[in-house]
Write a protein that holds these residues in place. Sequence first.
Motif, short mmCIF file in Angstrom:
data_model
loop_
_atom_site.label_atom_id
_atom_site.label_comp_id
_atom_site.label_asym_id
_atom_site.label_seq_id
_atom_site.Cartn_x
_atom_site.Cartn_y
_atom_site.Cartn_z
N TYR A 68 9.15 -11.76 -12.89
CA TYR A 68 9.77 -10.49 -13.28
C TYR A 68 8.91 -9.33 -12.79
N THR A 69 9.56 -8.37 -12.12
CA THR A 69 8.86 -7.22 -11.55
C THR A 69 9.07 -5.99 -12.41
N PHE A 70 8.01 -5.58 -13.09
CA PHE A 70 8.03 -4.34 -13.86
C PHE A 70 7.82 -3.17 -12.89
N GLY A 71 8.59 -2.12 -13.08
CA GLY A 71 8.54 -0.97 -12.19
C GLY A 71 9.71 -0.94 -11.22
N GLU A 72 10.34 -2.10 -11.01
CA GLU A 72 11.50 -2.17 -10.10
C GLU A 72 12.58 -1.19 -10.54
N SER A 73 12.80 -1.10 -11.84
CA SER A 73 13.88 -0.25 -12.35
C SER A 73 13.58 1.24 -12.22
N GLU A 74 12.35 1.59 -11.87
CA GLU A 74 11.97 3.00 -11.76
C GLU A 74 11.99 3.50 -10.31
N THR A 75 12.21 2.62 -9.36
CA THR A 75 12.07 3.01 -7.96
C THR A 75 13.22 3.86 -7.45
N TYR A 76 14.39 3.73 -8.06
CA TYR A 76 15.56 4.51 -7.62
C TYR A 76 16.37 4.97 -8.82
N PRO A 124 15.47 10.17 0.28
CA PRO A 124 16.20 9.44 -0.75
C PRO A 124 16.41 7.95 -0.48
N LEU A 125 16.40 7.53 0.80
CA LEU A 125 16.57 6.11 1.09
C LEU A 125 15.33 5.30 0.72
N PHE A 126 14.18 5.97 0.61
CA PHE A 126 12.93 5.27 0.33
C PHE A 126 12.68 5.23 -1.18
N PRO A 127 12.05 4.16 -1.67
CA PRO A 127 11.74 4.09 -3.10
C PRO A 127 10.67 5.08 -3.50
N ARG A 128 10.66 5.46 -4.75
CA ARG A 128 9.61 6.34 -5.26
C ARG A 128 8.29 5.59 -5.25
N ARG A 129 7.27 6.20 -4.71
CA ARG A 129 6.01 5.50 -4.50
C ARG A 129 5.02 5.67 -5.64
N ASN A 130 5.28 6.58 -6.55
CA ASN A 130 4.34 6.80 -7.65
C ASN A 130 4.64 5.91 -8.85
N VAL A 131 5.35 4.83 -8.61
CA VAL A 131 5.72 3.88 -9.66
C VAL A 131 4.81 2.65 -9.58
N ARG A 161 0.80 -1.22 0.00
CA ARG A 161 0.00 0.00 0.00
C ARG A 161 0.84 1.27 0.00
N TYR A 162 2.13 1.13 0.19
CA TYR A 162 3.02 2.30 0.10
C TYR A 162 3.04 2.84 -1.33
N TYR A 163 2.89 1.94 -2.31
CA TYR A 163 3.01 2.30 -3.72
C TYR A 163 1.65 2.64 -4.32
N SER A 164 1.69 3.39 -5.43
CA SER A 164 0.44 3.74 -6.11
C SER A 164 -0.27 2.48 -6.59
N ARG A 165 0.50 1.48 -7.00
CA ARG A 165 -0.04 0.16 -7.32
C ARG A 165 1.07 -0.86 -7.18
N CYS A 166 0.82 -1.94 -6.51
CA CYS A 166 1.82 -2.98 -6.31
C CYS A 166 1.07 -4.31 -6.23
N GLU A 167 1.24 -5.16 -7.24
CA GLU A 167 0.38 -6.34 -7.35
C GLU A 167 1.09 -7.52 -8.00
N LEU A 168 0.47 -8.68 -7.85
CA LEU A 168 0.91 -9.90 -8.51
C LEU A 168 0.08 -10.10 -9.77
N ARG A 169 0.74 -10.60 -10.82
CA ARG A 169 0.05 -10.92 -12.06
C ARG A 169 0.62 -12.20 -12.64
N GLY A 170 -0.02 -12.67 -13.69
CA GLY A 170 0.53 -13.81 -14.42
C GLY A 170 -0.13 -15.12 -14.09
#
Length: 354
Positions: free
Chosen positions: A254-262, A292-299, A96-105
């Motif tokens: 594979y987690t899409f969005g991981e590369s955008e967090t930092y 800065p230590l925390f990941p970007r949450r709008n990803v 819930r920290y993120y705008s959307r964070c879910e399992l798919r597939g």
Amino acid sequence: KQAPRMPARASSSSTLVPGWLAGTFAGGLLVHCCFIPLWVGCIVPPFLAVYLLFCGGVRMLAGLALIGLIVYLDFGITVRWRPWFMRLIYELNMTRYYSRCELRGALDAVKTERNLFMFHPHGILSVGFVCNGVWNRAFNDLASPPAQQKAILAARMGDPPGAPWRGTAFMIAQNLREWSGFFKVLCDVSGRLESATRQNLTRRMAEGRNVGIIPGGFEDATLHVQGRERTAMSDRKGLIKYALQHGYALTPIYTFGESETYATFPYLLKPRLWLNRFGIPAVAFFGAPWMPLFPRRNVPIASCIGPPLQLPKLEKPTPEEVSKWHAAYLDALQALFDKHKGECGKPDAKLEIW
């Protein structure tokens, strides 16, 4: 298929946390505020202790006491796991920290035994592994024996330690798991985080347990560049060999969005990869502007699970057989990436396998 999100709120009579906090952004933020300092800060106490030793007087005594505490936590005690602690994290819900964070597939194909979950990429915080794997109720409902999850969901604050966890064993770097002070205690209490050593891996496989791991390890983190889809897997054949010896299935995640967090420092890649050989994570990163230590949450974060690749059981696989199944796994990972990249907002993305 997409996993249903946890209810945002629940009755306070049936939860360990207040209804206004359970399954909310505040709950997810609270877990991040507890975990990230323990993770990042695990390198601080040893340096602080050495500094205090050279200060003399009372500070020197404080340094000696700190060294004693570090040694005690790392080598003198192992804390039994608490089911109520896992229930607490489930209810606060890190996703819930993120705008959307879910399992798919391929959620219907997730196995509850004899399966090796391979999480890609590592990223910096390993959001996919951490939030959609280790501490995710929906994932553990799918991948763990029902009795184990039932025990967690019935646990109450202050309950005595539970019987050993028999669900998925999640493996992380040994130096982070064993020699990290208070973070080690967190791993102990979780009951499911273990050192990624050959001995632990083969023991869990001999038991038929599910295992979750980030095969790219520190190299994956070092390769991290914001917006680039990278993972280190081209020479990771040891895991394939062990899976063949025990007749395990390999499930790519594979987690899409991981590369955008930092955002990271992308230069001097070769010397930083060289440092990884000694178990040193060589990364400099910057996350949320406000912290800065925390990941970007709008990803948007989506951990996409592929169908399991069943391996035969070969007591003594030849190098050719290991290479054959390693190549088959890389094909499965690439297929998973290509199948889901469009729906995850990256139709033109290219997977770089190092």
